[in-house]
Write a protein that holds these residues in place. Structure first.
Motif, PDB file in Angstrom:
ATOM      1  N   VAL A 142       3.204   6.046  -3.064  1.00 31.45           N
ATOM      2  CA  VAL A 142       4.388   6.585  -3.499  1.00 31.45           C
ATOM      3  C   VAL A 142       4.483   6.604  -4.998  1.00 31.45           C
ATOM      4  O   VAL A 142       4.820   7.748  -5.554  1.00 31.45           O
ATOM      5  N   ASN A 143       3.599   5.640  -5.546  1.00 32.75           N
ATOM      6  CA  ASN A 143       3.869   5.438  -7.079  1.00 32.75           C
ATOM      7  C   ASN A 143       2.763   6.508  -7.817  1.00 32.75           C
ATOM      8  O   ASN A 143       3.039   7.300  -8.479  1.00 32.75           O
ATOM      9  N   ILE A 144       1.470   6.794  -7.094  1.00 30.01           N
ATOM     10  CA  ILE A 144       0.744   7.438  -7.295  1.00 30.01           C
ATOM     11  C   ILE A 144       1.158   8.900  -7.166  1.00 30.01           C
ATOM     12  O   ILE A 144       0.939   9.862  -8.066  1.00 30.01           O
TER      13      ILE A 144
ATOM     14  N   GLN B 271      10.034   9.201  -2.254  1.00 27.73           N
ATOM     15  CA  GLN B 271      10.409   7.959  -2.829  1.00 27.73           C
ATOM     16  C   GLN B 271      10.710   7.115  -1.295  1.00 27.73           C
ATOM     17  O   GLN B 271      10.545   7.675  -0.319  1.00 27.73           O
TER      18      GLN B 271
ATOM     19  N   VAL C 262       9.574   6.388   3.654  1.00 32.02           N
ATOM     20  CA  VAL C 262       9.188   7.194   2.718  1.00 32.02           C
ATOM     21  C   VAL C 262       9.807   8.327   2.865  1.00 32.02           C
ATOM     22  O   VAL C 262       9.732   8.990   3.992  1.00 32.02           O
TER      23      VAL C 262
ATOM     24  N   ASN D 287       4.165   9.886  -7.189  1.00 32.14           N
ATOM     25  CA  ASN D 287       5.165  10.272  -8.375  1.00 32.14           C
ATOM     26  C   ASN D 287       4.578  10.610  -9.409  1.00 32.14           C
ATOM     27  O   ASN D 287       4.985  11.409 -10.363  1.00 32.14           O
ATOM     28  N   LYS D 288       3.422  10.176  -9.882  1.00 31.64           N
ATOM     29  CA  LYS D 288       2.737  10.551 -11.138  1.00 31.64           C
ATOM     30  C   LYS D 288       2.328  11.877 -11.089  1.00 31.64           C
ATOM     31  O   LYS D 288       2.254  12.497 -12.076  1.00 31.64           O
ATOM     32  N   TYR D 289       2.318  12.494 -10.132  1.00 31.34           N
ATOM     33  CA  TYR D 289       1.914  13.895  -9.843  1.00 31.34           C
ATOM     34  C   TYR D 289       3.032  14.948  -9.405  1.00 31.34           C
ATOM     35  O   TYR D 289       3.006  16.041  -9.120  1.00 31.34           O
ATOM     36  N   ASP D 290       4.123  14.343  -9.753  1.00 36.72           N
ATOM     37  CA  ASP D 290       5.427  14.930  -9.475  1.00 36.72           C
ATOM     38  C   ASP D 290       5.754  15.390  -8.167  1.00 36.72           C
ATOM     39  O   ASP D 290       6.425  16.490  -7.709  1.00 36.72           O
TER      40      ASP D 290
ATOM     41  N   ASN E 175       0.694  -1.406   0.044  1.00 36.30           N
ATOM     42  CA  ASN E 175       0.154   0.034   0.163  1.00 36.30           C
ATOM     43  C   ASN E 175       0.872   1.295  -0.099  1.00 36.30           C
ATOM     44  O   ASN E 175       0.492   2.146  -0.639  1.00 36.30           O
TER      45      ASN E 175
ATOM     46  N   GLN F 163       4.047   1.555  -1.125  1.00 35.56           N
ATOM     47  CA  GLN F 163       4.569   1.659  -2.611  1.00 35.56           C
ATOM     48  C   GLN F 163       3.419   2.081  -3.438  1.00 35.56           C
ATOM     49  O   GLN F 163       3.893   2.972  -4.495  1.00 35.56           O
ATOM     50  N   ALA F 164       2.317   1.750  -3.445  1.00 32.27           N
ATOM     51  CA  ALA F 164       1.293   2.277  -4.413  1.00 32.27           C
ATOM     52  C   ALA F 164       1.010   3.827  -4.196  1.00 32.27           C
ATOM     53  O   ALA F 164       0.925   4.563  -4.982  1.00 32.27           O
TER      54      ALA F 164
END
Length: 96
Positions: free
Chosen positions: A72-74, A83, A89, A76-79, A67, A69-70
């Motif tokens: 953080v990935n989301i 990480q 985190v 990162n999509k929004y700059d 969760n 990681q998910a």
């Protein structure tokens, strides 16, 4: 509980007293073995519960990590400069 067996006080004559002493010894041994068996069953049950709880904790940790990681990935999509480093985190500087 200490178990007292008749040992060096056994009768030298094969009579009713000797028989009673042997029977008493065997009953004491039988009771001790039954107590050990019951204690082993209790220990096994406790170990099973510990193993089950440990498995649940490991599964919960995997779910939590997935969760995080998910998320953080989301982000990162929004700059969002974020990480996971060493399991934590962390905010990162632009350009890293």
């Amino acid at each position: 509980m200490a178990i007292q067996l008749v040992t060096d006080q056994l009768s030298n004559v094969l009579d009713d007293t000797f028989r009673s002493q042997l029977v008493g010894n065997f009953k004491a041994i039988e009771n001790a073995l039954n107590d050990l068996d019951a204690a082993q069953t209790t220990l096994n049950s406790g170990q099973d519960k510990i193993n089950h709880d440990f498995k649940n904790i490991k599964d919960d940790n995997k779910t939590r990590d997935a969760n995080v990681q998910a998320i953080v990935n989301i982000l990162n999509k929004y700059d969002v400069p974020i990480q996971i480093a060493n399991g934590k985190v962390v905010e990162i500087k632009e350009g890293e």
